[in-house]
Design a protein around this motif. Structure first.
Motif, short mmCIF file in Angstrom:
data_model
loop_
_atom_site.label_atom_id
_atom_site.label_comp_id
_atom_site.label_asym_id
_atom_site.label_seq_id
_atom_site.Cartn_x
_atom_site.Cartn_y
_atom_site.Cartn_z
N GLN A 40 -0.66 0.97 -2.85
CA GLN A 40 -1.67 0.48 -1.91
C GLN A 40 -1.37 0.96 -0.49
O GLN A 40 -2.28 1.33 0.25
CB GLN A 40 -1.73 -1.05 -1.94
N TYR A 41 -0.11 0.97 -0.12
CA TYR A 41 0.27 1.46 1.21
C TYR A 41 -0.15 2.93 1.35
O TYR A 41 -0.71 3.33 2.37
CB TYR A 41 1.77 1.31 1.45
N ASP A 42 0.10 3.73 0.31
CA ASP A 42 -0.30 5.14 0.35
C ASP A 42 -1.81 5.29 0.49
O ASP A 42 -2.29 6.13 1.24
CB ASP A 42 0.19 5.88 -0.91
N ASP A 43 -2.57 4.44 -0.22
CA ASP A 43 -4.04 4.46 -0.10
C ASP A 43 -4.47 4.15 1.33
O ASP A 43 -5.36 4.79 1.88
CB ASP A 43 -4.69 3.45 -1.05
N CYS A 44 -3.84 3.14 1.91
CA CYS A 44 -4.18 2.75 3.29
C CYS A 44 -3.79 3.84 4.29
O CYS A 44 -4.49 4.05 5.28
CB CYS A 44 -3.49 1.45 3.68
N SER A 45 -2.69 4.50 4.04
CA SER A 45 -2.25 5.58 4.94
C SER A 45 -3.24 6.74 4.92
O SER A 45 -3.42 7.42 5.93
CB SER A 45 -0.87 6.09 4.53
N ALA A 46 -3.87 6.95 3.77
CA ALA A 46 -4.79 8.08 3.61
C ALA A 46 -6.22 7.76 4.05
O ALA A 46 -7.00 8.66 4.33
CB ALA A 46 -4.80 8.54 2.15
N HIS A 54 10.00 -2.20 5.40
CA HIS A 54 11.15 -2.27 6.29
C HIS A 54 11.85 -3.59 5.99
O HIS A 54 11.28 -4.65 6.19
CB HIS A 54 10.72 -2.20 7.76
N ALA A 55 13.06 -3.49 5.47
CA ALA A 55 13.78 -4.68 5.00
C ALA A 55 13.71 -5.79 6.04
O ALA A 55 13.86 -5.53 7.22
CB ALA A 55 15.23 -4.33 4.69
N PRO A 56 13.40 -6.99 5.64
CA PRO A 56 13.26 -7.48 4.26
C PRO A 56 11.81 -7.46 3.75
O PRO A 56 11.55 -7.92 2.65
CB PRO A 56 13.73 -8.94 4.37
N LYS A 57 10.87 -6.92 4.52
CA LYS A 57 9.46 -6.97 4.12
C LYS A 57 9.04 -5.72 3.35
O LYS A 57 9.46 -4.61 3.70
CB LYS A 57 8.56 -7.12 5.34
N PRO A 58 8.16 -5.92 2.37
CA PRO A 58 7.55 -4.76 1.69
C PRO A 58 6.49 -4.17 2.61
O PRO A 58 6.20 -4.73 3.68
CB PRO A 58 6.93 -5.39 0.45
N PRO A 59 5.84 -3.08 2.22
CA PRO A 59 4.71 -2.59 3.01
C PRO A 59 3.69 -3.72 3.12
O PRO A 59 3.55 -4.53 2.18
CB PRO A 59 4.14 -1.42 2.21
N HIS A 60 3.00 -3.80 4.24
CA HIS A 60 2.04 -4.88 4.40
C HIS A 60 1.01 -4.55 5.47
O HIS A 60 1.20 -3.64 6.28
CB HIS A 60 2.73 -6.21 4.73
N VAL A 61 -0.08 -5.30 5.42
CA VAL A 61 -1.11 -5.27 6.45
C VAL A 61 -0.97 -6.57 7.23
O VAL A 61 -0.80 -7.64 6.63
CB VAL A 61 -2.53 -5.17 5.82
N SER A 79 -8.82 4.77 6.25
CA SER A 79 -8.92 3.57 7.08
C SER A 79 -9.80 2.50 6.42
O SER A 79 -9.99 1.43 6.98
CB SER A 79 -9.49 3.92 8.45
N GLU A 80 -10.32 2.76 5.25
CA GLU A 80 -11.23 1.84 4.58
C GLU A 80 -10.58 1.07 3.44
O GLU A 80 -11.25 0.60 2.54
CB GLU A 80 -12.44 2.60 4.06
N CYS A 81 -9.27 0.89 3.47
CA CYS A 81 -8.62 0.20 2.35
C CYS A 81 -8.77 -1.31 2.44
O CYS A 81 -8.78 -1.99 1.43
CB CYS A 81 -7.15 0.59 2.26
N CYS A 82 -8.86 -1.85 3.63
CA CYS A 82 -8.99 -3.28 3.86
C CYS A 82 -10.00 -3.50 4.97
O CYS A 82 -10.15 -2.65 5.85
CB CYS A 82 -7.65 -3.90 4.26
N ALA A 127 -9.27 -9.51 17.18
CA ALA A 127 -8.37 -9.42 16.03
C ALA A 127 -8.18 -7.94 15.69
O ALA A 127 -9.14 -7.17 15.68
CB ALA A 127 -8.96 -10.17 14.84
N ILE A 128 -6.94 -7.57 15.44
CA ILE A 128 -6.63 -6.19 15.07
C ILE A 128 -5.83 -6.18 13.77
O ILE A 128 -5.05 -7.09 13.51
CB ILE A 128 -5.87 -5.44 16.18
N MET A 129 -6.07 -5.16 12.95
CA MET A 129 -5.37 -5.01 11.70
C MET A 129 -4.41 -3.83 11.83
O MET A 129 -4.81 -2.76 12.28
CB MET A 129 -6.35 -4.77 10.55
N LEU A 130 -3.16 -4.07 11.43
CA LEU A 130 -2.12 -3.05 11.52
C LEU A 130 -1.49 -2.83 10.16
O LEU A 130 -1.28 -3.78 9.41
CB LEU A 130 -1.04 -3.47 12.53
#
Length: 139
Positions: free
Chosen positions: A51-57, A19-26, A59-62, A11-14
């Motif tokens: 939250q997306y900005d936190d995850c970008s900065a 990107h329309a129509p989706k909001p930022p997501h994991v 790797s421990e956001c989720c 399992a990998i997390m991305l």
């Protein structure tokens, strides 16, 4: 990423920006290693821009773990911490099967295990799974 205990699946997390129509997501995708194919099941968790900005900065956001095959459905499960929100998903069906009952009004699946937590999950907690008396313990 995380291997299933059988080492048959990875399992990998991305992290994805809006990107329309989706909001930022994991997204969590599962690859069957012997066949090198993706499972049809995947997990999407929408994020706010903050939250997306936190995850970008960091790797421990989720975080997430893959359980062993468990129960009558013979499914393994993905347990994930998304900013303090604990979720459990069946890899076989893709259904959300573990969630906090206080979030049920947000349109989450209405059946499954409802958590009875004695304390809130920290926003950046790493998950560990253990098996005890026929159940799964999430620590």
């Amino acid at each position: 990423g995380g291997f299933s205990p059988s080492s048959q699946d990875l399992a990998i997390m991305l992290l994805f920006p809006a990107h329309a129509p989706k909001p930022p997501h994991v997204s969590i995708l599962v690859i069957n290693l012997p066949s090198l194919t993706f499972h049809s099941t995947y997990v999407d968790f929408p994020l706010t821009e903050s939250q997306y900005d936190d995850c970008s900065a960091s790797s421990e956001c989720c975080s997430f773990q893959v359980s062993r095959v468990f129960g009558l459905t013979a499914s393994d499960y993905i347990f994930a911490n998304f900013f303090g929100a604990l979720r459990g998903y069946s890899i076989v069906s893709g259904n959300l099967v573990v969630f906090d009952p206080e979030e049920a009004d947000e349109g989450l699946w209405s059946r499954g295990c409802r958590l009875k937590s004695k304390q809130a999950l920290a926003r950046k907690s790493l998950l560990a799974l253990a098996y005890h008396n026929g159940g799964i313990v999430i620590a």
